[in-house]
Write an enzyme that holds these catalytic residues in place. Structure first.
Site, PDB file in Angstrom:
ATOM      1  N   HIS A 163      86.047  87.564  11.580  1.00  0.00           N
ATOM      2  CA  HIS A 163      85.399  86.406  12.193  1.00  0.00           C
ATOM      3  C   HIS A 163      85.298  86.606  13.713  1.00  0.00           C
ATOM      4  O   HIS A 163      85.917  87.534  14.259  1.00  0.00           O
ATOM      5  CB  HIS A 163      86.172  85.109  11.862  1.00  0.00           C
TER       6      HIS A 163
HETATM    7  P1  TYD Z   1      92.498  82.875   9.750  1.00  0.00           P
HETATM    8  O1  TYD Z   1      92.316  82.643  11.206  1.00  0.00           O
HETATM    9  O2  TYD Z   1      91.269  83.013   8.904  1.00  0.00           O
HETATM   10  O3  TYD Z   1      93.452  84.139   9.532  1.00  0.00           O
HETATM   11  P2  TYD Z   1      93.151  85.708   9.660  1.00  0.00           P
HETATM   12  O4  TYD Z   1      92.055  85.907  10.639  1.00  0.00           O
HETATM   13  O5  TYD Z   1      94.449  86.308  10.117  1.00  0.00           O
HETATM   14  O6  TYD Z   1      92.782  86.224   8.326  1.00  0.00           O
HETATM   15  O7  TYD Z   1      93.417  81.715   9.172  1.00  0.00           O
HETATM   16  C1  TYD Z   1      93.969  81.760   7.879  1.00  0.00           C
HETATM   17  C2  TYD Z   1      94.250  80.338   7.433  1.00  0.00           C
HETATM   18  O8  TYD Z   1      95.243  79.744   8.284  1.00  0.00           O
HETATM   19  C3  TYD Z   1      93.036  79.446   7.488  1.00  0.00           C
HETATM   20  O9  TYD Z   1      93.083  78.578   6.350  1.00  0.00           O
HETATM   21  C4  TYD Z   1      93.223  78.617   8.719  1.00  0.00           C
HETATM   22  C5  TYD Z   1      94.725  78.565   8.889  1.00  0.00           C
HETATM   23  N1  TYD Z   1      95.136  78.540  10.296  1.00  0.00           N
HETATM   24  C6  TYD Z   1      95.717  77.400  10.810  1.00  0.00           C
HETATM   25  O10 TYD Z   1      95.898  76.372  10.128  1.00  0.00           O
HETATM   26  N2  TYD Z   1      96.111  77.401  12.124  1.00  0.00           N
HETATM   27  C7  TYD Z   1      95.946  78.483  12.931  1.00  0.00           C
HETATM   28  O11 TYD Z   1      96.330  78.461  14.128  1.00  0.00           O
HETATM   29  C8  TYD Z   1      95.321  79.656  12.373  1.00  0.00           C
HETATM   30  C9  TYD Z   1      95.108  80.891  13.212  1.00  0.00           C
HETATM   31  C10 TYD Z   1      94.931  79.642  11.059  1.00  0.00           C
END
Ligand code: TYD
Length: 142
Positions: free
Chosen positions: A56
């Site tokens: 992303h």
């Molecule tokens: P995501 O940012 O997509 O993780 P990665 O890039 O490491 O794969 O986030 C994963 C999940 O966690 C998503 O459902 C959103 C949640 N999340 C939060 O609730 N708070 C946060 O600060 C972050 C970064 C993610």
């Protein structure tokens, strides 16, 4: 000729101490990282060797990532420049990723712990999770 420059960069924290007693690396908001820290989160326990995270870009959020133990590979893309950055062994070296950079992470080890410092509180509407949408957004010719 157009000059291209990657928008991401490495941040080097102070490493205070010695190998006998160990080291300490402080992070102060708005000086050791170039933004006001509003959120801290950890990524850990990625046990599948094929695990991939990220995938992303952000509209507003700036972040610095520290691999405090283990290792990880970051793959960075601003739509024009691409770079792979391998982190590990140096908890005092951070990777600054501004908005508008598509990033993925893989090559985790069992022990990997990443500490992320972010400029914004969590807000799903700050994410672009479609690579096509990202390319449209960053394209200079759009
Ligand atoms: P995501 O940012 O997509 O993780 P990665 O890039 O490491 O794969 O986030 C994963 C999940 O966690 C998503 O459902 C959103 C949640 N999340 C939060 O609730 N708070 C946060 O600060 C972050 C970064 C993610």
């Amino acid at each position: 000729m157009t000059e291209t420059k990657e928008p991401w960069s490495l941040v080097r924290l102070k490493k205070i101490g010695d190998p006998a007693r160990g080291f300490l690396s402080p992070v102060e908001t708005q000086s050791d990282v170039p933004f006001k820290i509003n959120r801290v989160y950890f990524i850990y326990g990625a046990n599948d060797p094929k695990a991939e995270r990220g995938g992303h870009s952000h509209l507003k959020t700036e972040q610095v990532f520290f691999c405090v133990t283990g290792q990880v590979a970051f793959h960075l893309d601003d739509g024009e420049n691409q770079q792979d950055i391998f982190m590990g062994e140096s908890p005092n070296i951070g990777l600054y990723i501004p908005p508008g950079v598509w990033h993925t992470m893989d090559n985790f080890s069992h022990s990997t712990v990443i500490v992320a410092l972010a400029s914004e509180r969590y807000n799903e509407s700050d994410y672009i999770r479609s690579y096509d949408e990202f390319l449209k957004k960053v394209s200079k010719h759009a």
